[in-house]
Scaffold this active site. Structure first.
Site, PDB file in Angstrom:
ATOM      1  N   ARG A  77       1.771   1.111  10.016  1.00 24.83           N
ATOM      2  CA  ARG A  77       1.374   1.456   8.929  1.00 24.83           C
ATOM      3  C   ARG A  77       2.662   1.301   8.093  1.00 24.83           C
ATOM      4  O   ARG A  77       3.595   2.221   8.082  1.00 24.83           O
ATOM      5  CB  ARG A  77       0.787   2.854   9.057  1.00 24.83           C
ATOM      6  CG  ARG A  77      -0.085   3.197   7.885  1.00 24.83           C
ATOM      7  CD  ARG A  77      -0.742   4.748   7.877  1.00 24.83           C
ATOM      8  NE  ARG A  77      -1.487   4.541   9.360  1.00 24.83           N
ATOM      9  CZ  ARG A  77      -2.851   4.212   9.158  1.00 24.83           C
ATOM     10  NH1 ARG A  77      -3.487   3.756   7.876  1.00 24.83           N
ATOM     11  NH2 ARG A  77      -3.682   4.247  10.236  1.00 24.83           N
ATOM     12  N   ARG A  85       0.984  -1.241   0.089  1.00 26.44           N
ATOM     13  CA  ARG A  85       0.014  -0.090   0.122  1.00 26.44           C
ATOM     14  C   ARG A  85       0.783   1.072  -0.074  1.00 26.44           C
ATOM     15  O   ARG A  85       1.850   1.390   0.710  1.00 26.44           O
ATOM     16  CB  ARG A  85      -0.761  -0.039   1.307  1.00 26.44           C
ATOM     17  CG  ARG A  85      -1.861  -0.980   1.133  1.00 26.44           C
ATOM     18  CD  ARG A  85      -2.826  -1.140   2.334  1.00 26.44           C
ATOM     19  NE  ARG A  85      -3.560  -2.320   2.402  1.00 26.44           N
ATOM     20  CZ  ARG A  85      -4.626  -2.623   3.235  1.00 26.44           C
ATOM     21  NH1 ARG A  85      -4.904  -1.738   4.230  1.00 26.44           N
ATOM     22  NH2 ARG A  85      -5.246  -3.701   3.509  1.00 26.44           N
ATOM     23  N   SER A 111     -10.592  -5.859   9.888  1.00 26.94           N
ATOM     24  CA  SER A 111     -11.975  -5.270   9.703  1.00 26.94           C
ATOM     25  C   SER A 111     -12.619  -6.577   8.747  1.00 26.94           C
ATOM     26  O   SER A 111     -12.183  -7.039   7.944  1.00 26.94           O
ATOM     27  CB  SER A 111     -11.622  -4.112   8.594  1.00 26.94           C
ATOM     28  OG  SER A 111     -11.405  -3.027   9.336  1.00 26.94           O
ATOM     29  N   GLU A 158      -6.748  -0.986  15.509  1.00 29.99           N
ATOM     30  CA  GLU A 158      -7.381  -1.947  14.767  1.00 29.99           C
ATOM     31  C   GLU A 158      -6.374  -2.899  14.005  1.00 29.99           C
ATOM     32  O   GLU A 158      -5.204  -2.577  13.848  1.00 29.99           O
ATOM     33  CB  GLU A 158      -7.902  -1.054  13.426  1.00 29.99           C
ATOM     34  CG  GLU A 158      -8.703  -2.178  12.279  1.00 29.99           C
ATOM     35  CD  GLU A 158      -8.192  -1.753  10.958  1.00 29.99           C
ATOM     36  OE1 GLU A 158      -8.119  -2.760  10.088  1.00 29.99           O
ATOM     37  OE2 GLU A 158      -7.998  -0.443  10.539  1.00 29.99           O
ATOM     38  N   ARG A 179       0.845  -6.444  12.626  1.00 28.29           N
ATOM     39  CA  ARG A 179      -0.058  -5.751  13.685  1.00 28.29           C
ATOM     40  C   ARG A 179      -0.121  -6.712  15.061  1.00 28.29           C
ATOM     41  O   ARG A 179       0.146  -6.196  16.077  1.00 28.29           O
ATOM     42  CB  ARG A 179      -1.312  -5.044  13.269  1.00 28.29           C
ATOM     43  CG  ARG A 179      -1.197  -3.813  12.410  1.00 28.29           C
ATOM     44  CD  ARG A 179      -2.404  -3.128  12.208  1.00 28.29           C
ATOM     45  NE  ARG A 179      -2.253  -2.039  11.330  1.00 28.29           N
ATOM     46  CZ  ARG A 179      -2.858  -1.137  11.133  1.00 28.29           C
ATOM     47  NH1 ARG A 179      -4.067  -1.054  12.053  1.00 28.29           N
ATOM     48  NH2 ARG A 179      -2.618   0.025  10.612  1.00 28.29           N
TER      49      ARG A 179
END
Length: 426
Positions: free
Chosen positions: A276, A261, A351, A348, A391
């Site tokens: 991130r 990403r 999801s 988070e 994560r």
């Protein structure tokens, strides 16, 4: 992708749903585009029908020795022959404009999705586990990690910011996490393991909603393909342009892949550590099912992700995202947030979203209901993280840290670490 017929049937409901996402009304503009498209189709059909009729009448005029009428008809046919490609092009152009407009609009939120603009309006549904208590001041992973083999400096020299090189035992722990997750999802939750392409074409990225709106969030190769931002893209497109049997549903896929990403919209956010990154590993979950089963499938998928956190002994909470905080393709999203002692925050880590038939329309993915020979319906697609490996590594390091900077390996991972029980700073 939205169904223009549904918008025409109830434009007020469509605009009301967009308003919940903070968007302006668009139904009237879309219906106007559709009227132009329908008019272009009708004009082209009328011209084709007239050409066919005139061509037939030429023979009749010649048989009746009416040369003047035959010549007039031949001239009309010639004119129509010239006009038809132009009319077909106009039809294609108006259809493309409508499709482009529809493709830029996000999915509509489900009725039970709470109102709200951003993450502050999300609703906590449950908590699991006890937040760990320390008899020392817990540190963040970015402070603990370098002594354990988390090498940000060398990675930055090789690739720039937002990369990490994991060395030695911490690399083994990272690999153990991915393998553990994959085994649980395949052996206990019935997901079929897939080793998918990491490069995809435009059509695949369009099908899951990354294109055209989010091109800047992706990395593109020199030959025009895209590095996957998540295995959702490859896994969901496995049913692209297919008609499945209802008795073959649900189909559940999982993959452990690198993800890429650009983080174009994340300037200044989470610049320290591994939260991130431009490249990270993730176990993705994708389900393909019927409309009637999609809500139950979302709960099932979310529980599959929660199982990983519970086996690792990591405290977490489940959040129902508000309408303004959901992703582009989601109809409803549950976020799982894991407790990070170093930040003293829930962050988070997964999801799990149901997309309804939004992606299926973009991919033309359908199924044939049992007992029907001709009729088809669009499938419903769902995707979730089961989990983001990087994560999870962050969460393990922070939750299992010891006063001397070492990190205890969770019991669930011991079968995967070849006797490694403790990460020692060195």
């Amino acid at each position: 992708m939205h169904d223009i017929r549904a918008i025409r049937d109830d434009p007020a409901a469509f605009d009301a749903a967009l308003a919940r996402r903070g968007l302006d009304a668009q139904a009237d503009a879309l219906i106007a585009l559709d009227e132009r498209r329908r008019a272009a189709i009708a004009e082209a059909q009328t011209a084709q029908e007239r050409r066919n009729a005139a061509s037939k009448a030429i023979g009749q005029a010649k048989a009746a020795k009416d040369e003047a009428r035959a010549q007039a008809l031949m001239a009309e046919v010639a004119d129509l022959k010239t006009r038809l490609p132009q009319l077909s092009a106009a039809e294609a152009d108006t259809t493309a404009v409508l499709d482009e407009a529809l493709a830029a609009i996000p999915n509509l939120p489900a009725d039970d999705v709470p109102e709200g603009e951003d993450e502050t309006d999300n609703v906590e549904l449950k908590r699991w586990g006890d937040v760990p208590a320390f008899d020392f001041e817990p540190r963040e992973h970015a402070d603990l990690g370098p002594a354990l083999g988390m090498d940000f400096e060398s990675a930055a020299a090789i690739a720039g910011a937002r990369f990490v090189a994991l060395r030695g035992p911490i690399a083994r722990l990272n690999r153990a996490l991915g393998q553990f997750m994959l085994d649980v999802q395949t052996e206990e939750h019935g997901f079929t393991e897939v080793a998918p392409p990491l490069l995809v074409r435009d059509e695949a990225a369009f099908g899951t909603g990354q294109l055209p709106k989010f091109a800047e969030d992706l990395f593109r190769t020199t030959d025009g393909r895209w590095l996957i931002p998540t295995a959702e893209v490859s896994l969901t497109n496995l049913v692209r342009d297919k008609i499945l049997r209802e008795d073959a549903l649900p189909q559940r896929f999982t993959a452990l892949t690198p993800c890429f990403r650009s983080e174009a919209g994340a300037a200044g956010r989470d610049t320290r550590g591994m939260i991130r990154q431009h490249q990270f590993d993730k176990v993705e979950l994708v389900s393909i099912t019927t409309p009637e089963e999609s809500d139950a499938e979302q709960e099932r998928m979310t529980r599959a992700a929660e199982t990983i956190l519970e086996r690792l002994g990591l405290a977490y909470r489940r959040m129902l995202l508000c309408a303004g905080d959901m992703g582009f393709g989601a109809r409803r999203t549950f976020d799982l947030e894991v407790w990070l002692p170093g930040q003293r925050l829930y962050r988070e880590i997964s999801s799990c979203s149901t997309c309804g038939d939004f992606q299926a329309r973009r991919m033309n993915a359908r199924y044939r209901p049992d007992g029907e020979e001709k009729g088809t319906r669009f499938v419903h697609t769902l995707n979730g993280s089961g989990l983001a490996v990087g994560r999870a590594l962050v969460a393990v390091i922070e939750n299992y840290q010891q006063a001397d900077g070492s990190v205890r390996v969770p019991d669930a991972l011991l079968p995967y670490t070849n006797g490694l029980e403790l990460l020692q700073p060195g």
